[in-house]
Enzyme design. Sequence first.
Site, PDB file in Angstrom:
ATOM      1  N   HIS A  43     -47.386 -43.839  28.372  1.00  0.00           N
ATOM      2  CA  HIS A  43     -49.387 -43.670  29.145  1.00  0.00           C
ATOM      3  C   HIS A  43     -49.369 -43.884  28.038  1.00  0.00           C
ATOM      4  CE1 HIS A  43     -46.748 -42.004  32.057  1.00  0.00           C
ATOM      5  NE2 HIS A  43     -47.794 -42.472  32.650  1.00  0.00           N
TER       6      HIS A  43
ATOM      7  N   TYR B  47     -51.842 -41.623  26.212  1.00  0.00           N
ATOM      8  CA  TYR B  47     -51.766 -40.082  26.010  1.00  0.00           C
ATOM      9  C   TYR B  47     -51.032 -39.661  25.629  1.00  0.00           C
ATOM     10  CZ  TYR B  47     -49.387 -38.930  30.364  1.00  0.00           C
ATOM     11  OH  TYR B  47     -48.382 -38.832  30.767  1.00  0.00           O
ATOM     12  N   GLU B  48     -49.927 -40.477  25.389  1.00  0.00           N
ATOM     13  CA  GLU B  48     -49.103 -40.199  24.743  1.00  0.00           C
ATOM     14  C   GLU B  48     -48.832 -40.556  23.121  1.00  0.00           C
ATOM     15  OE1 GLU B  48     -44.547 -41.010  26.567  1.00  0.00           O
ATOM     16  OE2 GLU B  48     -46.030 -41.986  28.264  1.00  0.00           O
TER      17      GLU B  48
ATOM     18  N   ASN C 275     -51.778 -33.309  43.681  1.00  0.00           N
ATOM     19  CA  ASN C 275     -52.870 -32.313  44.007  1.00  0.00           C
ATOM     20  C   ASN C 275     -53.565 -32.098  44.560  1.00  0.00           C
ATOM     21  OD1 ASN C 275     -52.330 -33.721  41.592  1.00  0.00           O
ATOM     22  ND2 ASN C 275     -54.605 -32.277  41.072  1.00  0.00           N
TER      23      ASN C 275
ATOM     24  N   HIS D  91     -40.010 -39.305  33.754  1.00  0.00           N
ATOM     25  CA  HIS D  91     -39.728 -40.565  33.610  1.00  0.00           C
ATOM     26  C   HIS D  91     -38.587 -41.034  32.980  1.00  0.00           C
ATOM     27  CE1 HIS D  91     -43.622 -41.571  34.071  1.00  0.00           C
ATOM     28  NE2 HIS D  91     -44.124 -40.898  34.295  1.00  0.00           N
TER      29      HIS D  91
ATOM     30  N   MET E 260     -53.927 -41.350  35.504  1.00  0.00           N
ATOM     31  CA  MET E 260     -54.397 -42.235  33.894  1.00  0.00           C
ATOM     32  C   MET E 260     -52.713 -42.818  33.622  1.00  0.00           C
ATOM     33  SD  MET E 260     -53.085 -37.716  32.852  1.00  0.00           S
ATOM     34  CE  MET E 260     -54.275 -36.773  33.146  1.00  0.00           C
ATOM     35  N   SER E 261     -52.496 -43.709  34.667  1.00  0.00           N
ATOM     36  CA  SER E 261     -51.946 -44.621  34.594  1.00  0.00           C
ATOM     37  C   SER E 261     -52.326 -46.150  35.477  1.00  0.00           C
ATOM     38  CB  SER E 261     -50.543 -44.466  35.293  1.00  0.00           C
ATOM     39  OG  SER E 261     -50.384 -44.303  36.312  1.00  0.00           O
TER      40      SER E 261
ATOM     41  N   ALA F  18     -48.392 -40.502  40.706  1.00  0.00           N
ATOM     42  CA  ALA F  18     -48.547 -39.286  41.110  1.00  0.00           C
ATOM     43  C   ALA F  18     -49.999 -39.294  40.765  1.00  0.00           C
ATOM     44  CB  ALA F  18     -47.853 -38.584  40.461  1.00  0.00           C
TER      45      ALA F  18
ATOM     46  N   HIS G   5     -48.694 -29.984  34.975  1.00  0.00           N
ATOM     47  CA  HIS G   5     -47.819 -31.096  35.504  1.00  0.00           C
ATOM     48  C   HIS G   5     -46.065 -30.586  35.925  1.00  0.00           C
ATOM     49  CE1 HIS G   5     -45.589 -34.898  34.175  1.00  0.00           C
ATOM     50  NE2 HIS G   5     -44.630 -34.015  33.328  1.00  0.00           N
TER      51      HIS G   5
ATOM     52  N   SER H  49     -44.920 -41.044  37.724  1.00  0.00           N
ATOM     53  CA  SER H  49     -44.370 -39.626  37.214  1.00  0.00           C
ATOM     54  C   SER H  49     -44.039 -38.896  38.878  1.00  0.00           C
ATOM     55  CB  SER H  49     -45.559 -38.667  36.750  1.00  0.00           C
ATOM     56  OG  SER H  49     -45.989 -39.127  35.848  1.00  0.00           O
TER      57      SER H  49
HETATM   58  N1  HPA Z   1     -55.918 -36.037  37.840  1.00  0.00           N
HETATM   59  C1  HPA Z   1     -56.056 -37.094  36.937  1.00  0.00           C
HETATM   60  N2  HPA Z   1     -54.466 -37.396  36.607  1.00  0.00           N
HETATM   61  C2  HPA Z   1     -53.804 -36.962  37.513  1.00  0.00           C
HETATM   62  C3  HPA Z   1     -53.638 -36.258  38.424  1.00  0.00           C
HETATM   63  C4  HPA Z   1     -54.848 -35.211  38.310  1.00  0.00           C
HETATM   64  O1  HPA Z   1     -55.235 -34.493  38.923  1.00  0.00           O
HETATM   65  N3  HPA Z   1     -52.439 -35.398  39.319  1.00  0.00           N
HETATM   66  C5  HPA Z   1     -51.824 -36.697  38.508  1.00  0.00           C
HETATM   67  N4  HPA Z   1     -51.797 -37.457  37.596  1.00  0.00           N
END
Ligand code: HPA
Length: 285
Positions: A87, A89-90, A242, A65, A218-219, A117, A255, A34
């Site tokens: 992903h 989650y998609e 973050n 993406h 998440m990946s 990320a 995001h 990402s």
């Molecule tokens: N949590 C989960 N997945 C993420 C995060 C997060 O803070 N930042 C980027 N992907």
Amino acid sequence: MAEVFFSRSDYQRIADFLKERLGWIPAVGIILGSGLNPVAEELEKEASVPYREIPGFPVPSVAGHEGLLSVGRISGSPVLVLQGRPHYYEGYSIQEVTLPVKVLQIAGVKVLIVTNAAGALNPSFKVGDLMLITDHINLPGMAGLNPLRGPNDESLGPRFVNMVNAYDPRLRSLAQKAAKKAGIELHEGIYILVAGPSYETPAEVRFLRLIGGDAVGMSTVPEVIAARHGGLKVLGISGISNVIPLQPGEKGPDHQEVLEAGKKIVPKLRALLRHLIPMIYEMGV
Ligand code: HPA
């Protein structure tokens, strides 16, 4: 609904298509996560194919993406670059999430560099920092969501995969040398996979820290398992997008923030790869 498992011939068909369209397949592959798609500007591109033109290839639906597969050179050394990944989650199955890696395996890729990320769990990490993944905790996997679940084709890899040193120690030491040459700080730490797409609650963040995580995302982890199953060597790098709140009331990630952080991460990752890719070939793939 019955679960769908892919077979060797499914992967082979896509690998053959890619060889036909691209002309050749480099021994080193990179998956860009990402907000990290612009890292591909480091590639002297020779040929590309959009994911949507690859029959049976999962196309990412989230912002940041690109969905483009390219071959070319970084600092003169051959690299295949995947800009974007599907992903779980998609709505993709865990087998669809790892399909690109199995295709690369069949196509002849030997070294896989996975990037993402990630949110910082380690309090010393700042937005824009890079973290070399030394190990992971596969939370969804430990609860049953593993890409290797289902029939196993021994010609693709063993039933039970050893995940000690999944993140290749020699590649890790090479990455640290490359970072030094590039003048970049490269933290080391443990990546925890969560399924997403909701971000963590402060209580979950405290839990993830307690169990030893340095970054959360998440990946990546399913791809690493699929790659190790196929005997590929793996290097994993997280870009810290973050820092995440520990207490209720603090602002959580979004995001857009994750994608914005890409602007800080991309130049560092480009500089790292510029040094690292030729070093990987010198070491031997
Ligand atoms: N949590 C989960 N997945 C993420 C995060 C997060 O803070 N930042 C980027 N992907």
